[in-house]
Design an enzyme around this catalytic site. Structure first.
Site, mmCIF file in Angstrom:
data_model
loop_
_atom_site.group_PDB
_atom_site.id
_atom_site.type_symbol
_atom_site.label_atom_id
_atom_site.label_comp_id
_atom_site.label_asym_id
_atom_site.label_seq_id
_atom_site.Cartn_x
_atom_site.Cartn_y
_atom_site.Cartn_z
ATOM 1 N N GLY A 122 71.075 38.036 41.577
ATOM 2 C CA GLY A 122 72.338 37.314 41.424
ATOM 3 C C GLY A 122 72.141 35.844 41.722
ATOM 4 C CB SER A 279 54.461 40.246 63.139
ATOM 5 O OG SER A 279 53.491 40.472 64.163
ATOM 6 N N GLY A 281 57.619 35.886 62.995
ATOM 7 C CA GLY A 281 59.009 35.545 62.719
ATOM 8 C C GLY A 281 59.303 35.568 61.231
ATOM 9 C CG HIS A 454 72.016 67.069 87.012
ATOM 10 N ND1 HIS A 454 71.095 66.106 87.376
ATOM 11 C CD2 HIS A 454 71.507 68.266 87.407
ATOM 12 C CE1 HIS A 454 70.076 66.705 87.986
ATOM 13 N NE2 HIS A 454 70.301 68.018 88.009
HETATM 14 P P1 FAD Z 1 68.065 42.211 54.054
HETATM 15 O O1 FAD Z 1 67.982 43.537 54.662
HETATM 16 O O2 FAD Z 1 66.838 41.393 53.967
HETATM 17 O O3 FAD Z 1 68.643 42.438 52.591
HETATM 18 C C1 FAD Z 1 68.769 41.424 51.657
HETATM 19 C C2 FAD Z 1 68.754 42.037 50.278
HETATM 20 O O4 FAD Z 1 69.166 41.052 49.348
HETATM 21 C C3 FAD Z 1 67.381 42.511 49.819
HETATM 22 O O5 FAD Z 1 67.498 43.779 49.211
HETATM 23 C C4 FAD Z 1 66.970 41.479 48.783
HETATM 24 O O6 FAD Z 1 66.121 41.997 47.770
HETATM 25 C C5 FAD Z 1 68.320 41.121 48.196
HETATM 26 N N1 FAD Z 1 68.374 39.806 47.547
HETATM 27 C C6 FAD Z 1 67.939 38.630 48.005
HETATM 28 N N2 FAD Z 1 68.265 37.629 47.152
HETATM 29 C C7 FAD Z 1 68.924 38.218 46.114
HETATM 30 C C8 FAD Z 1 69.520 37.729 44.941
HETATM 31 N N3 FAD Z 1 69.535 36.435 44.642
HETATM 32 N N4 FAD Z 1 70.098 38.629 44.105
HETATM 33 C C9 FAD Z 1 70.108 39.963 44.388
HETATM 34 N N5 FAD Z 1 69.561 40.469 45.504
HETATM 35 C C10 FAD Z 1 68.991 39.607 46.359
HETATM 36 N N6 FAD Z 1 66.613 45.342 62.784
HETATM 37 C C11 FAD Z 1 67.225 46.208 63.604
HETATM 38 O O7 FAD Z 1 68.387 46.005 63.947
HETATM 39 N N7 FAD Z 1 66.582 47.315 64.074
HETATM 40 C C12 FAD Z 1 65.298 47.590 63.742
HETATM 41 O O8 FAD Z 1 64.747 48.602 64.173
HETATM 42 C C13 FAD Z 1 64.626 46.693 62.886
HETATM 43 N N8 FAD Z 1 63.352 46.928 62.526
HETATM 44 C C14 FAD Z 1 62.733 46.060 61.681
HETATM 45 C C15 FAD Z 1 61.402 46.296 61.369
HETATM 46 C C16 FAD Z 1 60.731 45.432 60.526
HETATM 47 C C17 FAD Z 1 59.293 45.713 60.183
HETATM 48 C C18 FAD Z 1 61.414 44.309 59.977
HETATM 49 C C19 FAD Z 1 60.730 43.381 59.027
HETATM 50 C C20 FAD Z 1 62.735 44.065 60.304
HETATM 51 C C21 FAD Z 1 63.406 44.924 61.165
HETATM 52 N N9 FAD Z 1 64.717 44.705 61.551
HETATM 53 C C22 FAD Z 1 65.340 45.561 62.411
HETATM 54 C C23 FAD Z 1 65.484 43.552 61.037
HETATM 55 C C24 FAD Z 1 66.394 43.977 59.879
HETATM 56 O O9 FAD Z 1 65.597 44.558 58.868
HETATM 57 C C25 FAD Z 1 67.172 42.797 59.334
HETATM 58 O O10 FAD Z 1 67.842 42.145 60.383
HETATM 59 C C26 FAD Z 1 68.172 43.250 58.299
HETATM 60 O O11 FAD Z 1 67.542 43.889 57.235
HETATM 61 C C27 FAD Z 1 68.984 42.071 57.766
HETATM 62 O O12 FAD Z 1 69.896 42.533 56.837
HETATM 63 P P2 FAD Z 1 70.423 41.594 55.668
HETATM 64 O O13 FAD Z 1 71.418 42.408 54.911
HETATM 65 O O14 FAD Z 1 70.854 40.297 56.205
HETATM 66 O O15 FAD Z 1 69.143 41.287 54.758
HETATM 67 P P1 NAI Z 2 59.537 37.721 66.610
HETATM 68 O O1 NAI Z 2 60.311 36.481 66.630
HETATM 69 O O2 NAI Z 2 60.087 38.930 67.261
HETATM 70 O O3 NAI Z 2 58.105 37.484 67.248
HETATM 71 C C1 NAI Z 2 57.239 36.525 66.765
HETATM 72 C C2 NAI Z 2 56.190 36.245 67.828
HETATM 73 O O4 NAI Z 2 55.160 35.500 67.236
HETATM 74 C C3 NAI Z 2 56.725 35.451 68.998
HETATM 75 O O5 NAI Z 2 56.341 36.039 70.205
HETATM 76 C C4 NAI Z 2 56.099 34.072 68.795
HETATM 77 O O6 NAI Z 2 55.883 33.379 70.009
HETATM 78 C C5 NAI Z 2 54.804 34.444 68.120
HETATM 79 N N1 NAI Z 2 54.225 33.365 67.315
HETATM 80 C C6 NAI Z 2 54.858 32.490 66.499
HETATM 81 N N2 NAI Z 2 53.983 31.666 65.916
HETATM 82 C C7 NAI Z 2 52.752 32.031 66.358
HETATM 83 C C8 NAI Z 2 51.444 31.554 66.112
HETATM 84 N N3 NAI Z 2 51.213 30.544 65.275
HETATM 85 N N4 NAI Z 2 50.410 32.163 66.735
HETATM 86 C C9 NAI Z 2 50.616 33.205 67.578
HETATM 87 N N5 NAI Z 2 51.851 33.682 67.865
HETATM 88 C C10 NAI Z 2 52.899 33.110 67.252
HETATM 89 O O7 NAI Z 2 59.222 37.985 65.058
HETATM 90 P P2 NAI Z 2 58.680 39.256 64.299
HETATM 91 O O8 NAI Z 2 57.989 40.181 65.226
HETATM 92 O O9 NAI Z 2 57.975 38.718 63.113
HETATM 93 O O10 NAI Z 2 60.004 39.956 63.822
HETATM 94 C C11 NAI Z 2 60.959 39.220 63.074
HETATM 95 C C12 NAI Z 2 62.328 39.671 63.416
HETATM 96 O O11 NAI Z 2 62.602 40.929 62.815
HETATM 97 C C13 NAI Z 2 62.562 39.905 64.898
HETATM 98 O O12 NAI Z 2 62.844 38.720 65.577
HETATM 99 C C14 NAI Z 2 63.755 40.787 64.868
HETATM 100 O O13 NAI Z 2 64.898 39.999 64.712
HETATM 101 C C15 NAI Z 2 63.526 41.619 63.625
HETATM 102 N N6 NAI Z 2 62.981 42.915 64.017
HETATM 103 C C16 NAI Z 2 63.725 43.729 64.793
HETATM 104 C C17 NAI Z 2 63.246 44.935 65.205
HETATM 105 C C18 NAI Z 2 64.073 45.765 66.109
HETATM 106 O O14 NAI Z 2 65.246 45.479 66.253
HETATM 107 N N7 NAI Z 2 63.522 46.792 66.728
HETATM 108 C C19 NAI Z 2 61.928 45.422 64.803
HETATM 109 C C20 NAI Z 2 61.196 44.466 64.012
HETATM 110 C C21 NAI Z 2 61.738 43.277 63.620
#
Ligand code: FAD
Ligand code: NAI
Length: 475
Positions: A122, A279, A281, A454
C-alpha cells in the site's frame, strides 16, 4: 466489492490487523493491506511478530527447551531417555506450521469481522482532510480510497555498517529462525532481547554461543538485581556474553564469518563463527509507503512522527506500533491499534505506557513492569523493596525449577506498587498480576492480602509483596 472505505490500515502486523478488526467492530467499512508473502507467494498476515518474530521464536524456544530437558532435567524426575537425538527439520517444520496457523487465524478473523483484505504493498497517492487515495500493488494493481488511514508498517532489523544481512552467514532475525544445521560456533552481536532468546535456542540445540555486547552492563534497562541474577543463570547454562566490546571488521568468507573486535580491556580480538546473528535493534519501516506524496512527517530517526494519541501531522492519518516511538512490542502495537480505532469512532482510546509489561523468554524468563530500582534512585523517589526467591516456593521445587526471584518496589509512603521484576519460571504469566495491580494503582499490601492458590508460582508474588513489609512467611 467497495473500493471506498471508511478506514484503511496499511500493514497487517499486530498493530495493523488488530486496528482493522476493532475498526470493523465499531461499524466502519474497513480494509487492511499487507504485503507479507508465504513461501508460495500467498498472503501471510501477522507481520514480523507472526512470521519472523514473537511466534516462531517462542515455538523454537519451546522445542529447544524440551530437547534440553530431555537431555538432563528429565533424569532428575526419574525419566531415563535413551537414544535422544535432534530432528531439526521436524522442529523447524513445526515452527512453520505454528506460523501458518496464526496467518490463517488472522485471515479467518478478517472474514469474521468483514474486514476487506488486500495482499500487496500500500502506498499513498494523494489526499487531504477529505480522504486519501491509496494504491495497492499486489498480483494486480488497484486504487482504493479511505476517509481515515492507519499506518502500521512495522520495523526491520538494523544491519551493522559493512556487514549486510545475507541470511546465510550474517543473519537477521529472519535467518536466525531458519538455520538448517546447528552451527558449531554461533556468534551473536547484541545482548538484547533477540540476542538472548535466539542465543538460548541455538545453545540448547548444541551450538557454542558467544554474544558480543557493546554496553558494559548486562541488560541495562532491566532492574539491576534481576539482571545480575539472570546473567549468572545464563552464564551457568553456558551462554558466553562478552560485555563492553567494540565491533570492528566483519568478513563473510565461504563457510564462516570472522569478527574483529576490541574487548572490554582494550585488547584486539578476532573470532570466527559458522554463523553470525546481528541483533542490535530495529529501524522503523516506511519503505514503499510513498509518505512524501502526502507530506507525512517522519522524525529525525525515521519513525513516523505522532503525538500521544498516535495522530500524525496529516488530518485523519494515524500511525501505530513499531513504526512510531515507544517500545517495539507486539502488545504495545495492539493497544495503540485498538485505541486509534476507538478515537476514530469518537471514543476515548487509551494506552497506559507505565504498565506495558516486558518479557524476555530465556530460561528462566525475565519479566517486568514499571520502574526499576535504579530508576527510582535516579528520580529521587523513596521506595521499599521486597524480594522472594523461587527456591522457597513449593510449586517451583515440584517443577524442578527454583531459579530466580520476584521483586516488588513500592512507594515508601503510600505503598503504591511502582515496579515488579521477575526472573524465574513462567515469569511471562506471573507478570500479568502485577500489571493488573498497577493498572488499578494497588498497594503492595493489596497483593499481600489476596489469597493465592497453593501450590502455585504466584505465591512467590504474594510473598514478595509481603516482603516489602518484611513479613514474608516462607522465607
Ligand atoms: P510488524 O509486525 O512489523 O508488521 C508490519 C506489517 O506491515 C508487515 O507485515 C509488513 O510486511 C507490512 N508492510 C510494511 N509496509 C507495507 C506497505 N507499504 N504495504 C503493505 N504492507 C506493508 N514482541 C513482543 O511483544 N513479544 C515477543 O515475544 C516478541 N518477540 C520478537 C522476536 C523477534 C525475533 C522479533 C524480530 C521481534 C519480536 N517482537 C516481540 C517484536 C514484535 O514483533 C513487534 O513489536 C511487532 O511485530 C510490531 O508490530 P507492528 O504491527 O507495528 O509491525
Ligand atoms: P535490543 O534493543 O533489545 O538489543 C540490542 C542490543 O545490541 C543492545 O544491548 C545494544 O547495546 C546492542 N548493540 C547495539 N549496537 C551494537 C554494536 N554495534 N555492537 C555490539 N552491540 C550493540 O534489540 P534486538 O535484540 O535487536 O531486538 C529488537 C527489538 O525487538 C527489541 O528491542 C524488542 O522491542 C523486540 N523484541 C521483543 C522480544 C520480546 O518481547 N520478548 C523478543 C525479541 C525482540
Amino acid at each position: 466489492m467497495s473500493k471506498n472505505f471508511d478506514v484503511v490500515v496499511i500493514g497487517g502486523g499486530p498493530g495493523g490487523y488488530i486496528a482493522a478488526i476493532r475498526a470493523a467492530q465499531l461499524g466502519f467499512n474497513t480494509a487492511c493491506i499487507d504485503e507479507w508473502k508465504n513461501e508460495k507467494g500467498g498472503p501471510a498476515p501477522g507481520g514480523t511478530c507472526t512470521n519472523v518474530g514473537c511466534i516462531p521464536s517462542k515455538a523454537l524456544l519451546q522445542s529447544s527447551e524440551h530437547y534440553e530437558h530431555a537431555g538432563h532435567a528429565f533424569k532428575d524426575h526419574g525419566i531415563d531417555v535413551k537414544g535422544l537425538s535432534l530432528n531439526l527439520p521436524q522442529m523447524l517444520g513445526r515452527k512453520n506450521t505454528v506460523v501458518k496457523q496464526n496467518n490463517d487465524g488472522i485471515l479467518y478473523l478478517f472474514k469474521k469481522n468483514k474486514v476487506t483484505f488486500f495482499h500487496g504493498r500500500g502506498s499513498f497517492v494523494k489526499g487531504d482532510a477529505n480522504g486519501y487515495e491509496i494504491k495497492v500493488a499486489g498480483a494486480a494493481e488497484e486504487s482504493i480510497t479511505a476517509k481515515q488511514v492507519i499506518v502500521a508498517t512495522g520495523s526491520n532489523a538494523r544491519a551493522l555498517p559493512g556487514a549486510p544481512f545475507d541470511e546465510e552467514l550474517i543473519l537477521s532475525n529472519t535467518g536466525a529462525l531458519a538455520i538448517t544445521e546447528v552451527p558449531k560456533k554461533l556468534g551473536v552481536i547484541g545482548a538484547g532481547v533477540i540476542g538472548l532468546e535466539m542465543g538460548s535456542v541455538w545453545r540448547r540445540l548444541g551450538a557454542e554461543v558467544t554474544v558480543l555486547e557493546a554496553l558494559p552492563t548486562f541488560l541495562g534497562a532491566v532492574d539491576e538485581q534481576i539482571a545480575k541474577e539472570a546473567q549468572k543463570l545464563l552464564a551457568k547454562q553456558g551462554l558466553t556474553v562478552n560485555l563492553g566490546v567494540k565491533i570492528g571488521d566483519i568478513k563473510a568468507g565461504k563457510k564462516d564469518v570472522s569478527v574483529d573486535y576490541t574487548d572490554d580491556k582494550g585488547n584486539a580480538q578476532k573470532a570466527v563463527f559458522d554463523k553470525l546473528i546481528v541483533s542490535i535493534g530495529r529501524t522503523p519501516n516506511t519503505t514503499g509507503l510513498n509518505a512524501e506524496a502526502v507530506g507525512l512527517k517522519l522524525d529525525e530517526r525515521g519513525f513516523i512522527a505522532v503525538d500521544g494519541d498516535c495522530k500524525t501531522n496529516l488530518p485523519n492519518v494515524w500511525a501505530v506500533g513499531d513504526v512510531v516511538r515507544g517500545p517495539m512490542l507486539a502488545h504495545k502495537a495492539e493497544e495503540e491499534g485498538v485505541a486509534v480505532a476507538e478515537r476514530i469512532a469518537g471514543q476515548h482510546g487509551h494506552v497506559n505506557f507505565n504498565t506495558i509489561p516486558w518479557v524476555i523468554y530465556t530460561s528462566p524468563e525475565i519479566a517486568w513492569v514499571g520502574k526499576t530500582e535504579q530508576q527510582l534512585k535516579a528520580d529521587g523517589i523513596a521506595y521499599k523493596a521486597g524480594t522472594f526467591p523461587f527456591l522457597a516456593n513449593g510449586r517451583a521445587r515440584a517443577l524442578g525449577d527454583t531459579s530466580g526471584m520476584v521483586k516488588f518496589l513500592a512507594d515508601a509512603k503510600t505503598d503504591e506498587i511502582l515496579g515488579v521484576h521477575i526472573v524465574g519460571p513462567m515469569a511471562s504469566e506471573l507478570i500479568s498480576e502485577a500489571v493488573v495491580a498497577m493498572e488499578f494503582r494497588a498497594s503492595a499490601e493489596d497483593i499481600a492480602r489476596i489469597c493465592h492458590a497453593h501450590p502455585s508460582l504466584s505465591e512467590a508474588t504474594k510473598e514478595a509483596a509481603l516482603a516489602v513489609d518484611k513479613r514474608a512467611l516462607n522465607f
